[in-house]
Motif scaffolding. Structure first.
Motif, PDB file in Angstrom:
ATOM      1  N   THR A 182      -0.188  -7.737   7.889  1.00 38.64           N
ATOM      2  CA  THR A 182      -0.853  -6.935   8.831  1.00 38.64           C
ATOM      3  C   THR A 182      -2.031  -6.362   8.468  1.00 38.64           C
ATOM      4  OG1 THR A 182       0.585  -5.009   8.692  1.00 38.64           O
ATOM      5  CG2 THR A 182       1.199  -6.890  10.371  1.00 38.64           C
ATOM      6  N   PHE A 183      -2.750  -5.610   9.622  1.00 38.50           N
ATOM      7  CA  PHE A 183      -3.894  -4.926   9.058  1.00 38.50           C
ATOM      8  C   PHE A 183      -3.548  -3.687   8.346  1.00 38.50           C
ATOM      9  CE2 PHE A 183      -6.495  -7.757  11.055  1.00 38.50           C
ATOM     10  CZ  PHE A 183      -7.790  -7.519  11.029  1.00 38.50           C
ATOM     11  N   GLN A 184      -4.164  -3.088   7.306  1.00 40.38           N
ATOM     12  CA  GLN A 184      -3.775  -1.801   6.830  1.00 40.38           C
ATOM     13  C   GLN A 184      -4.820  -0.711   7.930  1.00 40.38           C
ATOM     14  OE1 GLN A 184      -1.879  -0.127   4.250  1.00 40.38           O
ATOM     15  NE2 GLN A 184      -2.797   1.564   5.335  1.00 40.38           N
ATOM     16  N   LYS A 185      -3.989   0.315   8.235  1.00 37.58           N
ATOM     17  CA  LYS A 185      -4.543   1.047   9.013  1.00 37.58           C
ATOM     18  C   LYS A 185      -5.170   2.112   8.248  1.00 37.58           C
ATOM     19  CE  LYS A 185      -1.012   0.499  12.642  1.00 37.58           C
ATOM     20  NZ  LYS A 185       0.220   0.968  13.365  1.00 37.58           N
ATOM     21  N   LEU A 186      -6.355   2.799   8.701  1.00 29.45           N
ATOM     22  CA  LEU A 186      -7.269   3.453   8.165  1.00 29.45           C
ATOM     23  C   LEU A 186      -7.078   4.939   8.790  1.00 29.45           C
ATOM     24  CD1 LEU A 186     -10.242   1.539   6.493  1.00 29.45           C
ATOM     25  CD2 LEU A 186      -8.428   2.574   5.049  1.00 29.45           C
ATOM     26  N   GLY A 187      -7.037   4.628  10.054  1.00 32.97           N
ATOM     27  CA  GLY A 187      -7.045   5.974  10.924  1.00 32.97           C
ATOM     28  C   GLY A 187      -6.141   5.591  11.829  1.00 32.97           C
ATOM     29  N   THR A 234       0.772  -1.152   0.017  1.00 31.88           N
ATOM     30  CA  THR A 234       0.037   0.217  -0.028  1.00 31.88           C
ATOM     31  C   THR A 234       0.713   1.305   0.008  1.00 31.88           C
ATOM     32  OG1 THR A 234      -0.121   0.113   2.481  1.00 31.88           O
ATOM     33  CG2 THR A 234      -1.739  -1.211   1.377  1.00 31.88           C
ATOM     34  N   SER A 235       0.086   2.345  -0.347  1.00 37.21           N
ATOM     35  CA  SER A 235       0.800   3.633  -0.127  1.00 37.21           C
ATOM     36  C   SER A 235      -0.345   4.570   0.276  1.00 37.21           C
ATOM     37  CB  SER A 235       1.057   4.343  -1.776  1.00 37.21           C
ATOM     38  OG  SER A 235       1.507   5.635  -1.760  1.00 37.21           O
ATOM     39  N   HIS A 236       0.365   5.393   1.182  1.00 35.76           N
ATOM     40  CA  HIS A 236      -0.216   6.412   2.215  1.00 35.76           C
ATOM     41  C   HIS A 236      -0.078   7.804   2.133  1.00 35.76           C
ATOM     42  CE1 HIS A 236      -1.700   8.081   6.057  1.00 35.76           C
ATOM     43  NE2 HIS A 236      -2.394   6.956   6.300  1.00 35.76           N
ATOM     44  N   TRP A 237      -0.765   8.597   1.868  1.00 42.72           N
ATOM     45  CA  TRP A 237      -0.712  10.153   1.638  1.00 42.72           C
ATOM     46  C   TRP A 237      -1.820  10.854   2.740  1.00 42.72           C
ATOM     47  CZ3 TRP A 237      -3.392  14.431   0.150  1.00 42.72           C
ATOM     48  CH2 TRP A 237      -2.357  15.532  -0.148  1.00 42.72           C
ATOM     49  N   TYR A 273       3.443  12.543   1.979  1.00 45.11           N
ATOM     50  CA  TYR A 273       3.326  11.154   1.905  1.00 45.11           C
ATOM     51  C   TYR A 273       3.975  10.503   2.958  1.00 45.11           C
ATOM     52  CZ  TYR A 273       4.959   6.554  -0.076  1.00 45.11           C
ATOM     53  OH  TYR A 273       5.193   5.334  -0.094  1.00 45.11           O
ATOM     54  N   THR A 274       3.276   9.378   3.597  1.00 46.76           N
ATOM     55  CA  THR A 274       3.773   9.141   4.813  1.00 46.76           C
ATOM     56  C   THR A 274       4.182   7.626   4.690  1.00 46.76           C
ATOM     57  OG1 THR A 274       1.780  10.291   5.665  1.00 46.76           O
ATOM     58  CG2 THR A 274       2.822   8.888   7.223  1.00 46.76           C
ATOM     59  N   THR A 275       5.512   7.347   4.532  1.00 48.79           N
ATOM     60  CA  THR A 275       5.713   6.118   4.302  1.00 48.79           C
ATOM     61  C   THR A 275       5.773   5.235   5.577  1.00 48.79           C
ATOM     62  OG1 THR A 275       8.397   6.702   5.033  1.00 48.79           O
ATOM     63  CG2 THR A 275       7.650   6.860   2.501  1.00 48.79           C
ATOM     64  N   SER A 276       5.767   5.754   6.628  1.00 48.41           N
ATOM     65  CA  SER A 276       5.684   4.687   7.877  1.00 48.41           C
ATOM     66  C   SER A 276       4.294   4.156   8.047  1.00 48.41           C
ATOM     67  CB  SER A 276       6.069   5.744   9.162  1.00 48.41           C
ATOM     68  OG  SER A 276       4.909   6.547   9.504  1.00 48.41           O
ATOM     69  N   HIS A 277       3.383   4.691   7.228  1.00 46.44           N
ATOM     70  CA  HIS A 277       2.085   4.023   7.345  1.00 46.44           C
ATOM     71  C   HIS A 277       1.899   2.962   5.875  1.00 46.44           C
ATOM     72  CE1 HIS A 277       1.329   6.059  10.875  1.00 46.44           C
ATOM     73  NE2 HIS A 277       0.900   7.221  10.090  1.00 46.44           N
ATOM     74  N   ASP A 278       2.753   2.930   5.236  1.00 50.36           N
ATOM     75  CA  ASP A 278       2.728   2.099   4.106  1.00 50.36           C
ATOM     76  C   ASP A 278       2.742   0.642   4.555  1.00 50.36           C
ATOM     77  OD1 ASP A 278       2.693   4.160   2.332  1.00 50.36           O
ATOM     78  OD2 ASP A 278       4.297   3.956   1.504  1.00 50.36           O
ATOM     79  N   LEU A 279       2.298  -0.288   3.573  1.00 48.23           N
ATOM     80  CA  LEU A 279       2.724  -1.807   3.819  1.00 48.23           C
ATOM     81  C   LEU A 279       3.440  -2.114   2.627  1.00 48.23           C
ATOM     82  CD1 LEU A 279      -0.961  -3.162   4.929  1.00 48.23           C
ATOM     83  CD2 LEU A 279       1.140  -2.512   6.562  1.00 48.23           C
ATOM     84  N   ALA A 280       4.574  -3.011   3.099  1.00 49.73           N
ATOM     85  CA  ALA A 280       5.298  -3.437   1.809  1.00 49.73           C
ATOM     86  C   ALA A 280       5.143  -4.969   1.887  1.00 49.73           C
ATOM     87  CB  ALA A 280       6.685  -2.868   1.603  1.00 49.73           C
TER      88      ALA A 280
END
Length: 168
Positions: free
Chosen positions: A80-85, A51-54, A69-76
């Motif tokens: 795990t669960f993708q965080k929405l908030g 995922t990619s998070h902005w 752009y928030t790389t610490s919230h990306d999944l590679a």
């Protein structure tokens, strides 16, 4: 209404699934709200996602606006669960709302793409954040379940609407 223990089942009826979150309220302060998929015949809600998070944010006082752009919230390639908030408030007037869209969940040929747009109140900084998350589930197996949950405590209140759309 889902409390984090309900799993949402999908089938091949629709080409696109969309969930709309309305006033999701955390029972516990400083928690996150997220999701994870389960492939047909699978168990554990641990599908591999990238995922990619902005995000864009501003302080409730009207100052401190930022977009990044928030790389610490990306999944590679993570399971795990993708965080929405993140760090959600549990005060009476705080909530999370938004939309998550999953494309071609029943395909057994392609990976599954999704996009989310979420707005919520951030706990520690008193910021309103609007986030955009895009990504894919790295499996050619059909996806037939999704789970929404807080990482700590339950969903105190909220409505999650699920819609199905066919492109034909």
């Amino acid at each position: 209404f889902l409390d984090g223990t309900d799993d949402v089942v999908m089938d091949s009826t629709f080409d696109i699934y969309e969930w709309r979150f309305v006033n999701i309220h955390a029972a516990t302060n400083s928690t996150f709200f997220g999701f994870q998929f389960n492939a047909a015949g699978g168990s554990g809600f641990n599908e591999t996602m990238t995922t990619s998070h902005w995000k864009a944010e501003f302080n409730e006082s009207g100052s401190g606006a930022a977009a990044n752009y928030t790389t610490s919230h990306d999944l590679a390639q993570a399971t795990t669960f993708q965080k929405l908030g993140y760090d959600l408030e549990n005060e009476a007037d705080d909530n999370l709302s938004g939309v998550l869209t999953l494309y071609d969940a029943s395909s057994t040929t392609y990976s599954k793409n999704f996009i989310a747009n979420i707005t919520y109140n951030h706990h520690s900084s008193k910021y309103t954040q609007s986030v955009w998350i895009t990504g894919y589930v790295n499996t050619t197996s059909a996806i037939d379940e999704i789970r929404f949950a807080m990482d700590s405590g339950n969903i105190d209140y909220g409505i999650i609407h699920m819609y199905g759309v066919n492109h034909a």
